[in-house]
Design an enzyme around this catalytic site. Sequence first.
Site, mmCIF file in Angstrom:
data_model
loop_
_atom_site.group_PDB
_atom_site.id
_atom_site.type_symbol
_atom_site.label_atom_id
_atom_site.label_comp_id
_atom_site.label_asym_id
_atom_site.label_seq_id
_atom_site.Cartn_x
_atom_site.Cartn_y
_atom_site.Cartn_z
ATOM 1 N N HIS A 32 0.843 -1.194 0.000
ATOM 2 C CA HIS A 32 0.000 0.000 0.000
ATOM 3 C C HIS A 32 0.883 1.250 0.000
ATOM 4 O O HIS A 32 1.733 1.410 0.864
ATOM 5 C CB HIS A 32 -0.899 0.024 1.241
ATOM 6 C CG HIS A 32 -2.090 -0.869 1.124
ATOM 7 N ND1 HIS A 32 -3.226 -0.713 1.888
ATOM 8 C CD2 HIS A 32 -2.339 -1.920 0.306
ATOM 9 C CE1 HIS A 32 -4.114 -1.639 1.552
ATOM 10 N NE2 HIS A 32 -3.591 -2.392 0.601
ATOM 11 N N TYR B 102 -8.864 5.481 7.805
ATOM 12 C CA TYR B 102 -8.960 5.789 9.241
ATOM 13 C C TYR B 102 -10.009 6.890 9.374
ATOM 14 O O TYR B 102 -9.885 7.941 8.734
ATOM 15 C CB TYR B 102 -7.621 6.279 9.797
ATOM 16 C CG TYR B 102 -6.584 5.184 9.934
ATOM 17 C CD1 TYR B 102 -5.782 4.804 8.854
ATOM 18 C CD2 TYR B 102 -6.401 4.515 11.147
ATOM 19 C CE1 TYR B 102 -4.830 3.802 8.987
ATOM 20 C CE2 TYR B 102 -5.445 3.516 11.284
ATOM 21 C CZ TYR B 102 -4.666 3.163 10.205
ATOM 22 O OH TYR B 102 -3.726 2.166 10.337
ATOM 23 N N PRO C 201 -3.777 0.164 18.893
ATOM 24 C CA PRO C 201 -3.579 -0.332 17.523
ATOM 25 C C PRO C 201 -3.665 0.725 16.412
ATOM 26 O O PRO C 201 -3.340 0.430 15.267
ATOM 27 C CB PRO C 201 -4.714 -1.354 17.354
ATOM 28 C CG PRO C 201 -5.746 -0.952 18.351
ATOM 29 C CD PRO C 201 -5.022 -0.316 19.497
ATOM 30 N N LYS D 230 1.435 -0.374 15.055
ATOM 31 C CA LYS D 230 2.871 -0.426 15.360
ATOM 32 C C LYS D 230 3.286 -1.667 16.166
ATOM 33 O O LYS D 230 4.482 -1.974 16.263
ATOM 34 C CB LYS D 230 3.277 0.819 16.161
ATOM 35 C CG LYS D 230 3.223 2.089 15.352
ATOM 36 C CD LYS D 230 4.459 2.215 14.477
ATOM 37 C CE LYS D 230 4.295 3.235 13.381
ATOM 38 N NZ LYS D 230 4.392 2.707 12.032
ATOM 39 N N TYR E 90 4.122 6.617 10.037
ATOM 40 C CA TYR E 90 3.290 5.472 9.657
ATOM 41 C C TYR E 90 4.118 4.381 8.963
ATOM 42 O O TYR E 90 3.963 3.195 9.268
ATOM 43 C CB TYR E 90 2.145 5.933 8.750
ATOM 44 C CG TYR E 90 1.070 4.887 8.582
ATOM 45 C CD1 TYR E 90 0.045 4.774 9.526
ATOM 46 C CD2 TYR E 90 1.082 3.979 7.520
ATOM 47 C CE1 TYR E 90 -0.931 3.793 9.402
ATOM 48 C CE2 TYR E 90 0.120 3.008 7.391
ATOM 49 C CZ TYR E 90 -0.896 2.922 8.336
ATOM 50 O OH TYR E 90 -1.856 1.946 8.218
HETATM 51 C C1 PHB Z 1 -5.793 -4.446 10.845
HETATM 52 O O1 PHB Z 1 -5.861 -4.672 9.639
HETATM 53 O O2 PHB Z 1 -6.160 -5.277 11.684
HETATM 54 C C2 PHB Z 1 -5.285 -3.129 11.288
HETATM 55 C C3 PHB Z 1 -4.768 -2.248 10.359
HETATM 56 C C4 PHB Z 1 -4.302 -1.012 10.760
HETATM 57 C C5 PHB Z 1 -4.353 -0.671 12.082
HETATM 58 C C6 PHB Z 1 -4.847 -1.553 13.032
HETATM 59 C C7 PHB Z 1 -5.314 -2.781 12.630
HETATM 60 O O3 PHB Z 1 -3.909 0.572 12.457
#
Ligand code: PHB
Length: 395
Positions: free
Chosen positions: A72, A201, A293, A297, A385
């Site tokens: 990505h 997000y 989460p 990280k 990120y």
């Molecule tokens: C996930 O795909 O489970 C996931 C992706 C990004 C995050 C947290 C969890 O920031």
Amino acid sequence: MRTQVAIIGAGPSGLLLGQLLHKAGIDNIIVERQSGDYVLGRIRAGVLEQVTTDLMLEVGVGERMLKEGLPHGGFDMLFDGARHRIDLEALTGGKRVTVYGQTEVTRDLMEAREKVGRTTVYEAANVQVLDYDTAKPRVTYEKDGQTHTIECDFIAGCDGFHGVCRASVPRGAIREFEKVYPFGWLGMLADTPPVHHELIYVRSERGFALCSQRSHTRSRYYLQVPLTDKVEAWSDDAFWNELRLRLDPEAAARLVTGPGLEKSIAPLRSFVTEPLRFGRMFLAGDAGHIVPPTGAKGLNLAATDVKYLSTAITEFYQERSEAGIDGYSERCLKRIWRAERFSWWFTGIMHNFPEDGPIVAKLQQAELDYLIHSEHGRRTIAENYVGLPLNFGES
Ligand code: PHB
Ligand code: APR
């Protein structure tokens, strides 16, 4: 039994460390309290930084990840009803992340370990770590009605947040820093095509949401929920309806729903232990620190911890130098605190904190609006990120 390094825990930290040590010709045994299937049944985040994918390749377990992982080059942030793309590649000089589930990382590492024939003891009960403040540490455990002892040079505590290693350290020798957030993430996995080709997000008045994925046909979504919510009370329909309400109209219209394969609620926590070394025992991964989460990280930090640890232990054997093990804790903690800061900040700006009053929501909005319209702002999000370089700040 005797080995050079006894590793407690067969999560990603323990398995990757085992593989790194194996590559360096260092004998190791992993002791895990659960079964292999149980470990593989845990569903966790799935975004790998390049340092993590590089490590997987370094230990020779990157083949499936290269084939099935999804690179990505950006992600979207949705707030105030509008989506804004963070172009990771353009903002970081070409860096990307790889979407590949932690379950798959774990499976690949387990298979590789089996192939090279290093020992993993699963379903080990009552694991105890002893004498790690001497040159002859020991690990004991019970299995099949017998007590077993492993004599070793080092113990690697890769046993997660609820493990035995950190818990064994005398309280006066350890400092813990902790923040528990007043909400959880309700996650759902579904065999439906992801709503968008990259992650979204979402900051909405109804709370945070995240649209993630595992493949082109499997999606993973999260909703901010009160800690008092019970997962049983969330039907699939209720989940989809709430998610739709938090999305922008275009994404809401594209959302494909279907039966949930798994649903769970996870609390959010920032947590760091200092130090990470106690004589001949080291903590790595979730045993030493937890991040919320937001930003994914956790696994990446675990991977860099064990990279530092394997380097330090390899130096000990090959160069008869203790400099690496002496510096392990400080070196790791620098990187850990940087990731803790980013995860805390990203969590703070994207979630609802109703108890803080309406002014906080307005300030969050203003900060996001500023960051997204400033090239520096976007760059600071992007560089954190994708993950700061391993030698960041080590002039
Ligand atoms: C996930 O795909 O489970 C996931 C992706 C990004 C995050 C947290 C969890 O920031
Ligand atoms: N004895 C032996 N094994 C134990 C013990 C014990 N007393 N306690 C815990 N374990 C095992 C757990 O069963 C688990 O398999 O240690 C392992 C720890 O694995 P994780 O919790 O996955 O931690 P870690 O390997 O550090 O991985 C960090 O996983 O939790 C996510 O977000 C986190 O992505 C990050 C990554």
